[in-house]
Scaffold this active site. Structure first.
Site, short mmCIF file in Angstrom:
data_model
loop_
_atom_site.label_atom_id
_atom_site.label_comp_id
_atom_site.label_asym_id
_atom_site.label_seq_id
_atom_site.Cartn_x
_atom_site.Cartn_y
_atom_site.Cartn_z
N SER A 534 37.90 61.00 51.84
CA SER A 534 38.25 59.75 51.15
C SER A 534 38.42 58.64 52.20
O SER A 534 37.48 58.36 52.94
CB SER A 534 39.50 59.96 50.30
OG SER A 534 39.65 58.93 49.36
N HIS A 647 36.46 64.09 42.95
CA HIS A 647 37.03 63.66 44.23
C HIS A 647 37.99 64.71 44.77
O HIS A 647 38.20 64.79 45.97
CB HIS A 647 37.76 62.33 44.01
CG HIS A 647 38.08 61.59 45.28
ND1 HIS A 647 37.11 61.08 46.12
CD2 HIS A 647 39.27 61.28 45.86
CE1 HIS A 647 37.69 60.47 47.14
NE2 HIS A 647 39.00 60.59 47.02
#
Length: 677
Positions: A534, A647
């Site tokens: 991320s 994610h």
């Protein structure tokens, strides 16, 4: 018997303990245990019961289910919980008697997601939040289309925030519902073009408080989150006056005079880092107080781990029986501790100390018996009992272990205890980090080192269990993880300094970490790798486009192009919010801080990992980076995980793909970091 080293497959054996709830009288506890069914490649979750007087612990629910969010009835005879049947993929609220018997479904709702169940004080009703699945996208509707050969219909989008990573499309709003415990009849009691969260009953049962943004333009004014009151039967809503800003985690005082909440006063972009605080508001007079104004730390848990979802939200503040004191968690320098504060003094006091990560808290009605979910670097989460003395003294006994569900696994494996270090950055700022050495560490040898960068960026690494770190250490790497500026758990200014300006002081802090690591006598400075996910992936990309000091890199679910990211993420960037400018006619700042702009500089072999189902950092970020590097004839491999991943692949993705990811990272590291010696 000698202990063996940690394996990637150990991920399948660790039991994840969470959601503790203490019975009103403080004699029992219920909690969830999440396990991996490796044969069917899925997660299961069941309720367990604990006797807090004898310490006896036993499994309470069984089957192919995912049980979550257990809640005691006010009289302590029943437990309500949210169950998802893994075969039918349907979710309902269920009830089970504490003294035995079969669980039974209470609600008969349509397909959708249920959350935050809360018993009414008289035990006759349960409030909860519910977001139904749009009729076009139910399992039945999909099946009918498939059978008839029809195409899926289009989605007509009118809102900016219409999807969420890990949840998918938010076609319908989440509202407040109330069901009758006897009949199971459920009624929606709020309605409108807004989402509802954090329901809390008034002690007399006449009102439900909740949070919602009902402003004229929630997408332009995301900070206008207010507390509202509604009767359990529905009807007119009443707004409770509070300072403008983000708020949640409501908790109504037993005397009915105060509603506590966690939040901060702000009219800023939601991505701007703020240390959340504990507030109380009197719903009758409108008086508002901040009880942790002098505590420059973040209330709640900001610690990242691969044992649970990131940013899952903290617990609600817990009131004592006299409505004079609150209990809550605070993130502090890699730890998360239990604190208390009295309304009268507004001076927060820590009740726990040492290296630990408290990620869930519950207490009995008198707030004298607490059950804490605690993780440590060598301890996957377990439950501990903490007894708190008289409110005037606020003394806490030592933590007493309650569960030992991972003991059998822990007895087999050799884990490494991290060494906490502090080092100086370029401007003298002290930065915290942890060195995890191989369990058979030999100080006379030189080891390859893996520098990890956390995501967020406004989160923290810390004293919690991280399987991925332990595994790399077991494979012969020094694992170094740090909290550069931008991290939470410190003064608010420490995190806020990188607002809209990534790749400056944070990059320099990470380079200072690399310098520190390279100076260690047991680290081979020619075999240092860098990795992150991320924002950590962004920073990995930034590093390889600005230096060639690492022998290889792994960028995971990363950001490479802030211009395209600004409009394709599930949280589209607000113009002149966290970042200066916008992505259509003033993209200069976004582009200047995009690693893609500098991609021609890359000399470091790069492994790109990304999920097709990632809505936070969409797959296009990886595609742009890979395409550029291939055109430039750079050393790059792109591992692209399928649509069913998101994610959070490394924390909650399909078990087989989590292990696949670990093995691919290991192969890449070994290819570039292993020496012939």
């Amino acid at each position: 018997m000698a202990k063996r080293k940690v394996l990637a497959e150990d991920l399948l054996a660790i039991k994840l303990v969470g959601s503790p709830q203490v019975s009103p009288d403080g004699t029992k506890g219920v909690f969830t245990v999440k396990t991996i069914d490796s044969e069917k490649n899925r997660y299961l979750s069941h309720l367990w019961l604990a006797d807090l007087q004898t310490g006896e612990v036993r499994q309470f629910t069984f089957g192919e289910v995912a049980d979550a969010a257990p809640r005691w009835s006010p009289d302590g005879t029943h437990i309500a919980f949210v169950r998802t049947d893994m075969r039918e993929k349907r979710t309902q609220i269920w009830l089970i008697r504490v003294d035995g018997g079969e669980a039974r479904p209470l609600t008969k709702l349509d397909e959708g997601s249920i959350g935050e169940p809360a018993w009414s004080p008289d035990g006759r009703k349960i409030a909860f939040t519910f977001r139904p699945v749009h009729p076009d996208w139910t399992q039945e509707a999909r099946k009918k289309r498939q059978e008839s050969g029809k195409s899926n219909p289009p989605r007509v989008i009118t809102r900016l925030f219409y999807r969420l990573d890990g949840a998918g499309f938010l076609d319908l709003r989440q509202h407040l519902w109330v069901c009758d415990v006897q009949t199971g009849e459920a009624k929606q009691i709020t309605d409108g073009d807004y989402d509802v969260g954090s329901p809390a009953w008034s002690p007399d049962g006449k009102w439900l408080a909740f949070v919602a943004n009902r402003s004229d333009d929630p997408e332009e004014k995301p900070y206008e989150v207010d507390i509202w009151l509604v009767a359990p039967e529905g009807g007119e809503l009443t707004k409770v006056p509070t300072p403008t800003g983000y708020k949640g985690n409501l908790s109504w005082a037993p005397n009915g005079q105060w509603i506590a909440y966690i939040g901060h006063e702000s009219k800023d972009d939601p991505w701007v880092p703020r240390n959340d605080k504990v507030w109380v508001v009197n719903p009758h007079t409108g008086e508002v107080r901040c009880l942790t104004e002098g505590l420059d730390r973040d209330v709640g848990n900001a610690t990242l781990s691969d044992m649970r979802e990131a940013f899952a939200g903290g617990d609600r503040p817990i009131w004592d029986a006299e409505s004079q004191r609150l209990f809550f968690t605070v993130s502090d320098r890699g730890n998360c501790h239990l604190y208390t504060v009295a309304l009268e003094t507004a001076e927060p006091i820590p009740l726990t100390d040492g290296a630990m990560d408290i990620y869930a808290v519950s207490a009995d009605k008198s707030a004298s018996v607490f059950v804490l979910a605690v993780s440590k670097p060598t301890l996957p989460g377990e439950l501990f009992v903490l007894r708190v003395g008289a409110a005037s003294a606020v003394t806490a006994t030592e933590l007493q272990p309650l569960t030992r569900l991972n003991d059998e696994w822990l007895e087999k494996v050799a884990l490494s205890e991290p060494e906490e270090v502090w080092f100086e950055s370029f401007d003298g700022t002290k930065v915290q980090g942890w060195l995890l050495k191989p369990p058979d560490f030999d100080p006379t040898k030189k080891y390859p080192l893996l520098l990890y960068i956390h995501g967020g960026p406004h989160a923290q690494y810390g004293n919690t269990f991280f399987h991925e770190f332990q595994w790399h250490a077991a494979r012969g790497y020094i694992v170094f993880y740090t909290n550069p500026r931008g991290s939470m758990g410190y003064e608010e200014a420490f995190a806020a300094i990188i607002r809209g300006n990534w790749g400056e002081v944070d990059y320099k802090d990470i380079m200072a970490a690399a310098d520190f690591a390279a100076s260690l006598p047991y680290v081979d400075a020619t075999r240092m790798a860098v990795a992150g996910g991320s924002y950590g992936g962004y920073m990995t990309n930034w590093i390889v486009t600005h230096t060639d000091r690492f022998c290889c890199a792994i960028t995971d679910r990363s950001v490479v192009d802030l211009v395209s990211m600004a409009g394709t993420s599930d949280f589209p960037f607000k113009p002149d919010g966290y970042w200066e400018g916008n992505f259509w006619d003033r993209p200069e700042k976004l582009w200047a801080q995009s690693p893609l702009r500098y991609v021609a500089n890359v000399k470091t072999p790069l492994l790109i990992i990304h999920s097709e189902g990632d809505l936070r950092c969409p797959i296009g970020q990886a595609e742009e980076l890979f395409a550029a590097l291939k055109r430039l004839k750079k050393e790059v491999v792109f591992v692209r995980y399928p649509q069913e991943t998101s994610h959070g692949l490394s924390r909650s993705g399909p078990p087989d793909l989590r292990i696949d990811r670990l093995n691919r990272i290991a192969e890449w590291l070994d290819k570039w970091c292993r020496s012939s010696s």
